[in-house]
Enzyme design. Structure first.
Site, PDB file in Angstrom:
ATOM      1  N   TYR A   1      11.006  -1.145  -3.064  1.00 35.78           N
ATOM      2  CA  TYR A   1      11.140  -0.156  -2.013  1.00 35.78           C
ATOM      3  C   TYR A   1      12.560   0.152  -1.879  1.00 35.78           C
ATOM      4  CZ  TYR A   1       6.477  -1.683  -0.487  1.00 35.78           C
ATOM      5  OH  TYR A   1       5.136  -2.097  -0.626  1.00 35.78           O
TER       6      TYR A   1
ATOM      7  N   LYS B   1      -3.694  -0.411   1.713  1.00 40.42           N
ATOM      8  CA  LYS B   1      -4.673  -0.799   2.528  1.00 40.42           C
ATOM      9  C   LYS B   1      -6.280  -0.328   2.383  1.00 40.42           C
ATOM     10  CE  LYS B   1      -2.230  -3.308   5.099  1.00 40.42           C
ATOM     11  NZ  LYS B   1      -2.077  -4.899   4.940  1.00 40.42           N
TER      12      LYS B   1
END
Length: 402
Positions: free
Chosen positions: A212, A308
């Site tokens: 990231y 998710k």
């Protein structure tokens, strides 16, 4: 393998009609079929498309447990790779987080979603499950009645109908299940105002971690998929076509934002897929409307900043299968009555963490005082995650958990 394909032009019947052959629909189909429940899966795409559409690739520990519990994890156990490290590259320095040793000490399994879908589909068909490819559901009628009817159209445009005891909407947020919801159904939606250019590159991973990178030019991400394929993300101006940037610019932006001058070069490779992703979230409440029940992306769409979606889909499919089996096999409807509330508790927690990740990874736009305020808060969150064990445990539990 014998493929039992159905393409109805007259009224057909099943106890449960499942709309959509993604992770939710195929997990549900496998579990119902194994329990002896008469079900059919209706899928608008052809089989090749179902097995090759590239999506997410990080399976949570609970997802693996669910698939293991029902004998559906053979492929990912053979070919999936455990993963438990993030690396954050920021304007204030970089740090690694071994999240697999924090919180509940759980890791992800890296396994491309198209491979999981292929496994689920193969298992379902090998067991004799019924599926209709190239059959698009148009609507779910009389969902409040004792036997809803699903109207369909096949690849040649011929109409058909399925009568069922229950219809399970696993066909995404633009599918027939959502279009058939009664007036007054609550839909909670948030546009996060951020877009990504999603890339698949024919290149081995450049890092042994999920990368990231927060940079003044925008966010960049690195996620391994296989030994030869890497997923990259670049924050992208809203409304820009996916093919607007030449590969040279994409590589330059990745090098800049991933700070390769400090951390070493990236493996770029040929770009084989580009997709623009507008980061949005939405939730439907409730998830049951008479005999129509929602799961997967039809139930909720978490922004893809925290992996998710597929994990929620498998969890919801197991809960829905348990409830339908209790009702159809044992005449006990209490689990169906609780289904929506049980799923929504998991959904809202996942939505909360996905929202946190978006704020964590992206600087606010604009030079005004409010933007400076939010940017200072974001940098404070980064420093807290770097230095606080309590914050790290919280991150690990929510990053892997659903």
């Amino acid at each position: 393998m014998t493929e039992r394909q159905t393409s109805p032009t007259v009224l057909e019947t099943a106890d449960v009609v499942i709309l959509g052959a993604g992770p939710a629909g195929l997990t549900l189909g496998n579990l119902l079929h194994a329990a002896g429940v008469d079900c059919v899966v209706l899928e608008r795409a052809d089989r090749t498309h179902v097995q090759t559409r590239a999506r997410a690739g990080f399976l949570a520990a609970n997802t693996v447990r669910v698939l293991d519990r029902h004998g559906l994890a053979e492929g990912l156990r053979r070919h999936g790779r455990p993963h438990g490290v993030c690396e954050f590259r920021t304007e204030d320095g970089s740090f690694r987080l071994d999240y697999g040793a924090l919180g509940r000490r759980e890791q992800h399994t890296v396994y491309p979603q198209q491979d999981l879908v292929t496994d689920l589909l193969t298992h379902y068909l090998d067991a004799g499950g019924r599926i209709a490819f190239e059959t698009e559901a148009q609507s779910v009628q009389e969902a409040a009645g004792p036997r809803p009817t699903v109207t369909v159209r096949d690849a040649e445009g011929r109409p058909g109908r399925w009568s069922a005891r229950y219809a399970a909407g696993c066909d995404g947020r633009h599918g027939a299940a959502r279009r058939s919801l009664p007036a007054g159904t609550r839909r909670y939606h948030r546009d996060h105002g951020v877009s990504w250019l999603g890339l698949l590159a024919e290149a081995p991973p450049s890092m042994d971690a999920v990368g990231y990178a927060m940079h003044p030019a925008g966010f960049a991400g690195h996620m391994a998929r296989t030994a030869d394929i890497t997923r990259y993300y670049l924050q992208y101006e809203r409304g820009t076509p996916a093919d607007a940037w030449p590969e040279e610019r994409i590589r330059a932006e990745l090098d800049l934002r991933m700070r390769t001058a400090e951390h070493g070069p990236l493996h770029h490779g040929r770009i084989v897929q580009r997709t623009v992703i507008d980061l949005e979230s939405d939730v439907i409440e409730p998830l049951r409307h008479g005999s129509l029940l929602l799961a997967g992306d039809a139930a909720s769409l978490p922004a893809p900043a925290a992996a998710k979606g597929a994990n929620l889909a498998v969890l919801e499919a197991e809960l829905l299968a348990e409830a339908l089996i209790e009702d159809l096999a044992h005449g006990d409807s209490r689990a169906l009555d609780r289904y929506s509330a049980r799923c929504l508790a998991h959904i809202w927690r996942a939505q909360d963490f996905a929202h946190w990740m978006i704020q964590f990874l992206h600087s606010p736009a604009g030079p005004d005082g409010e933007s400076f305020f939010h940017e200072s808060m974001r940098r404070s969150r980064v420093e807290s995650l770097r230095t606080s064990r309590t914050h790290q445990d919280w991150f690990a539990e929510n990053y892997v958990g659903i």
